[in-house]
Design a protein around this motif. Structure first.
Motif, PDB file in Angstrom:
ATOM      1  N   LYS A   7       0.611  13.429  -5.883  1.00 34.90           N
ATOM      2  CA  LYS A   7       0.004  14.015  -4.687  1.00 34.90           C
ATOM      3  C   LYS A   7       0.789  13.570  -3.451  1.00 34.90           C
ATOM      4  CE  LYS A   7      -4.654  14.149  -6.635  1.00 34.90           C
ATOM      5  NZ  LYS A   7      -4.134  14.796  -7.789  1.00 34.90           N
ATOM      6  N   LEU A   8       0.704  14.355  -2.416  1.00 31.97           N
ATOM      7  CA  LEU A   8       1.367  14.049  -1.156  1.00 31.97           C
ATOM      8  C   LEU A   8       0.881  12.700  -0.625  1.00 31.97           C
ATOM      9  CD1 LEU A   8       3.413  15.676   0.437  1.00 31.97           C
ATOM     10  CD2 LEU A   8       1.558  16.542   1.835  1.00 31.97           C
ATOM     11  N   LYS A   9       1.810  11.888  -0.137  1.00 29.55           N
ATOM     12  CA  LYS A   9       1.559  10.550   0.431  1.00 29.55           C
ATOM     13  C   LYS A   9       1.164   9.510  -0.624  1.00 29.55           C
ATOM     14  CE  LYS A   9       2.232  12.018   4.611  1.00 29.55           C
ATOM     15  NZ  LYS A   9       3.488  11.786   5.254  1.00 29.55           N
ATOM     16  N   GLU A  10       1.246   9.875  -1.911  1.00 33.48           N
ATOM     17  CA  GLU A  10       0.925   8.925  -2.971  1.00 33.48           C
ATOM     18  C   GLU A  10       2.086   7.952  -3.171  1.00 33.48           C
ATOM     19  OE1 GLU A  10      -0.670   9.011  -7.570  1.00 33.48           O
ATOM     20  OE2 GLU A  10       0.297  10.776  -6.758  1.00 33.48           O
ATOM     21  N   LYS A  11       1.770   6.714  -3.478  1.00 34.76           N
ATOM     22  CA  LYS A  11       2.785   5.714  -3.758  1.00 34.76           C
ATOM     23  C   LYS A  11       3.164   5.799  -5.236  1.00 34.76           C
ATOM     24  CE  LYS A  11       2.651   1.598  -1.922  1.00 34.76           C
ATOM     25  NZ  LYS A  11       2.370   0.175  -1.643  1.00 34.76           N
ATOM     26  N   VAL A  30       7.160   6.725  -1.464  1.00 34.54           N
ATOM     27  CA  VAL A  30       6.013   7.507  -1.009  1.00 34.54           C
ATOM     28  C   VAL A  30       6.399   8.978  -1.133  1.00 34.54           C
ATOM     29  CG1 VAL A  30       4.514   8.055   0.932  1.00 34.54           C
ATOM     30  CG2 VAL A  30       5.284   5.703   0.577  1.00 34.54           C
ATOM     31  N   GLN A  32       6.808  12.615  -0.304  1.00 39.54           N
ATOM     32  CA  GLN A  32       6.877  13.291   0.990  1.00 39.54           C
ATOM     33  C   GLN A  32       6.725  14.802   0.893  1.00 39.54           C
ATOM     34  OE1 GLN A  32       7.069  11.760   3.970  1.00 39.54           O
ATOM     35  NE2 GLN A  32       6.951   9.805   2.931  1.00 39.54           N
ATOM     36  N   SER A  33       7.199  15.385  -0.217  1.00 41.04           N
ATOM     37  CA  SER A  33       7.060  16.834  -0.374  1.00 41.04           C
ATOM     38  C   SER A  33       6.936  17.170  -1.856  1.00 41.04           C
ATOM     39  CB  SER A  33       8.225  17.586   0.266  1.00 41.04           C
ATOM     40  OG  SER A  33       9.441  17.186  -0.294  1.00 41.04           O
ATOM     41  N   ALA A  41      10.535  11.923  -2.747  1.00 41.04           N
ATOM     42  CA  ALA A  41       9.869  10.687  -2.347  1.00 41.04           C
ATOM     43  C   ALA A  41      10.854   9.825  -1.574  1.00 41.04           C
ATOM     44  CB  ALA A  41       9.350   9.945  -3.572  1.00 41.04           C
ATOM     45  N   LYS A  44      10.297   3.063   0.749  1.00 36.53           N
ATOM     46  CA  LYS A  44       9.634   2.436   1.895  1.00 36.53           C
ATOM     47  C   LYS A  44      10.560   1.487   2.645  1.00 36.53           C
ATOM     48  CE  LYS A  44       5.500   0.964   1.642  1.00 36.53           C
ATOM     49  NZ  LYS A  44       4.261   0.282   1.251  1.00 36.53           N
TER      50      LYS A  44
END
Length: 78
Positions: A7-11, A30, A32-33, A41, A44
């Motif tokens: 999922k979007l913004k998932e680590k 993370v 991103q798209s 991703a 970080k």
């Protein structure tokens, strides 16, 4: 649109193995798209962006850090 495994913004965790030096990194990324056949991703720490196929999940990309570390240890001990 069908559900994607990430999922979007998932680590997520990238198990990066350097075969020539038999060392490994587990990078915190993370998402991103998300596209139909791949996702991007960003690391970080150094903000490097990686593209991955959904087929890479549970091979190179893991949702749990411990699974990524176990995969690296298993691959480097062969």
């Amino acid at each position: 649109m069908e559900d994607k495994p990430v999922k979007l913004k998932e680590k997520v965790y990238y198990a990066r193995i350097h075969h020539n030096t038999v060392t490994y990194d587990v990078c915190d990324l993370v998402v991103q798209s998300i596209r139909d056949t791949y996702f991007a991703a960003t690391d970080k720490r150094d903000k490097h962006r990686y593209l991955f196929s959904y087929n890479d999940i549970d091979k190179l990309i893991f949702l749990d850090r411990e699974d990524a570390i176990e995969n690296c240890i298993r691959c480097t001990s062969k």
